[in-house]
Design a protein around this motif. Structure first.
Motif, PDB file in Angstrom:
ATOM      1  N   GLY A 281       4.477  12.454  -3.085  1.00  0.00           N
ATOM      2  CA  GLY A 281       5.751  12.481  -3.783  1.00  0.00           C
ATOM      3  C   GLY A 281       5.614  12.391  -5.279  1.00  0.00           C
ATOM      4  N   CYS A 282       6.490  11.584  -5.896  1.00  0.00           N
ATOM      5  CA  CYS A 282       6.530  11.487  -7.351  1.00  0.00           C
ATOM      6  C   CYS A 282       7.088  10.126  -7.755  1.00  0.00           C
ATOM      7  N   GLU A 283       7.097   9.881  -9.060  1.00  0.00           N
ATOM      8  CA  GLU A 283       7.699   8.648  -9.562  1.00  0.00           C
ATOM      9  C   GLU A 283       9.214   8.758  -9.461  1.00  0.00           C
ATOM     10  N   THR A 284       9.883   7.620  -9.294  1.00  0.00           N
ATOM     11  CA  THR A 284      11.341   7.619  -9.121  1.00  0.00           C
ATOM     12  C   THR A 284      12.064   8.231 -10.315  1.00  0.00           C
ATOM     13  N   SER A 285      11.471   8.163 -11.489  1.00  0.00           N
ATOM     14  CA  SER A 285      12.116   8.707 -12.692  1.00  0.00           C
ATOM     15  C   SER A 285      12.246  10.230 -12.633  1.00  0.00           C
ATOM     16  N   GLU A 286      11.531  10.877 -11.725  1.00  0.00           N
ATOM     17  CA  GLU A 286      11.560  12.336 -11.629  1.00  0.00           C
ATOM     18  C   GLU A 286      12.619  12.855 -10.654  1.00  0.00           C
ATOM     19  N   ILE A 287      13.370  11.953 -10.016  1.00  0.00           N
ATOM     20  CA  ILE A 287      14.320  12.384  -8.989  1.00  0.00           C
ATOM     21  C   ILE A 287      15.554  11.481  -9.015  1.00  0.00           C
TER      22      ILE A 287
ATOM     23  N   MET B 234       4.812   0.529 -10.621  1.00  0.00           N
ATOM     24  CA  MET B 234       5.560   1.762 -10.668  1.00  0.00           C
ATOM     25  C   MET B 234       6.273   1.958  -9.342  1.00  0.00           C
ATOM     26  N   ASN B 235       7.385   2.644  -9.387  1.00  0.00           N
ATOM     27  CA  ASN B 235       8.143   2.950  -8.178  1.00  0.00           C
ATOM     28  C   ASN B 235       7.988   4.426  -7.855  1.00  0.00           C
ATOM     29  N   LEU B 236       7.670   4.687  -6.609  1.00  0.00           N
ATOM     30  CA  LEU B 236       7.406   6.048  -6.170  1.00  0.00           C
ATOM     31  C   LEU B 236       8.329   6.438  -5.028  1.00  0.00           C
ATOM     32  N   ILE B 237       8.669   7.714  -4.959  1.00  0.00           N
ATOM     33  CA  ILE B 237       9.390   8.290  -3.827  1.00  0.00           C
ATOM     34  C   ILE B 237       8.364   9.087  -3.046  1.00  0.00           C
ATOM     35  N   LEU B 238       8.132   8.694  -1.800  1.00  0.00           N
ATOM     36  CA  LEU B 238       7.053   9.305  -1.020  1.00  0.00           C
ATOM     37  C   LEU B 238       7.504   9.711   0.374  1.00  0.00           C
ATOM     38  N   TYR B 239       6.941  10.806   0.822  1.00  0.00           N
ATOM     39  CA  TYR B 239       7.041  11.212   2.220  1.00  0.00           C
ATOM     40  C   TYR B 239       5.758  10.683   2.852  1.00  0.00           C
ATOM     41  N   THR B 240       5.871   9.762   3.806  1.00  0.00           N
ATOM     42  CA  THR B 240       4.684   9.061   4.310  1.00  0.00           C
ATOM     43  C   THR B 240       4.502   9.233   5.805  1.00  0.00           C
ATOM     44  N   LYS B 241       3.271   9.058   6.208  1.00  0.00           N
ATOM     45  CA  LYS B 241       2.886   9.013   7.622  1.00  0.00           C
ATOM     46  C   LYS B 241       1.799   7.968   7.788  1.00  0.00           C
ATOM     47  N   GLU B 242       1.809   7.329   8.926  1.00  0.00           N
ATOM     48  CA  GLU B 242       0.771   6.363   9.263  1.00  0.00           C
ATOM     49  C   GLU B 242      -0.304   7.069  10.086  1.00  0.00           C
ATOM     50  N   TYR B 243      -1.544   6.618   9.960  1.00  0.00           N
ATOM     51  CA  TYR B 243      -2.659   7.241  10.680  1.00  0.00           C
ATOM     52  C   TYR B 243      -3.761   6.217  10.927  1.00  0.00           C
ATOM     53  N   ASN B 244      -4.684   6.564  11.817  1.00  0.00           N
ATOM     54  CA  ASN B 244      -5.876   5.753  12.044  1.00  0.00           C
ATOM     55  C   ASN B 244      -6.883   6.057  10.945  1.00  0.00           C
ATOM     56  N   VAL B 245      -7.491   5.040  10.380  1.00  0.00           N
ATOM     57  CA  VAL B 245      -8.433   5.216   9.283  1.00  0.00           C
ATOM     58  C   VAL B 245      -9.566   6.172   9.672  1.00  0.00           C
ATOM     59  N   GLU B 246     -10.034   6.102  10.920  1.00  0.00           N
ATOM     60  CA  GLU B 246     -11.131   6.983  11.358  1.00  0.00           C
ATOM     61  C   GLU B 246     -10.732   8.456  11.300  1.00  0.00           C
TER      62      GLU B 246
END
Length: 147
Positions: free
Chosen positions: A57-63, A1-13
């Motif tokens: 975010g959501c699936e690409t089909s929603e935007i 599936m293809n998603l449109i996401l607002y992402t951030k990277e972080y430390n797992v801890e």
């Protein structure tokens, strides 16, 4: 599936606080809220060590188009184990994640799929995420254990 996401990277801890912070940041911006938060994705690369990425975010089909600050992520086709969570998401998701790792995975015939990226999804339908009867899902990629 293809998603449109607002992402951030972080430390797992620091994942719990980083994810809470990202949700707050997402909802504080009117432009971001135009992309419905129907899915959340945790993505971890084998090469990233203790770093992971979380997206809302959501699936690409929603935007119609990718808004500024968002990216398209392709999630491969897997067999997914799906777990229903009932109640406020801040409690129900945390409790279900704990149960998946301490109860379900150790006793099931399945193991997590571990490819170049590990993906974990949270499906969040419309509704009051703080309601006692709100229903959402955790989806984890799995395969049968070779015996």
């Amino acid at each position: 599936m293809n998603l449109i996401l607002y992402t951030k990277e972080y430390n797992v801890e620091d994942s719990e606080q980083a994810i809470i912070s990202l949700w707050k940041e997402y909802y504080e911006d009117e432009e971001r809220r135009k992309v419905h938060s129907r899915i959340a994705v945790c993505r971890h690369s084998k090469k990233s060590g203790n770093r992971a990425e979380y997206g809302i975010g959501c699936e690409t089909s929603e935007i119609d188009e990718i808004p500024v600050g968002f990216q398209m992520i392709h999630v491969p086709c897997y067999t997914w184990a799906i777990f229903k969570c009932i109640g406020p998401t801040t409690v129900s998701l945390k409790e279900m994640w704990k149960r998946i790792y301490t109860e379900w995975l150790p006793s099931s015939e399945y193991e997590l799929i571990s490819d170049y990226y590990d993906y974990y999804l949270e499906r969040l339908p419309e509704g009051d995420v703080n309601s006692q009867d709100y229903v959402c899902e955790i989806c984890i990629p799995v395969k049968k254990i070779d015996k």
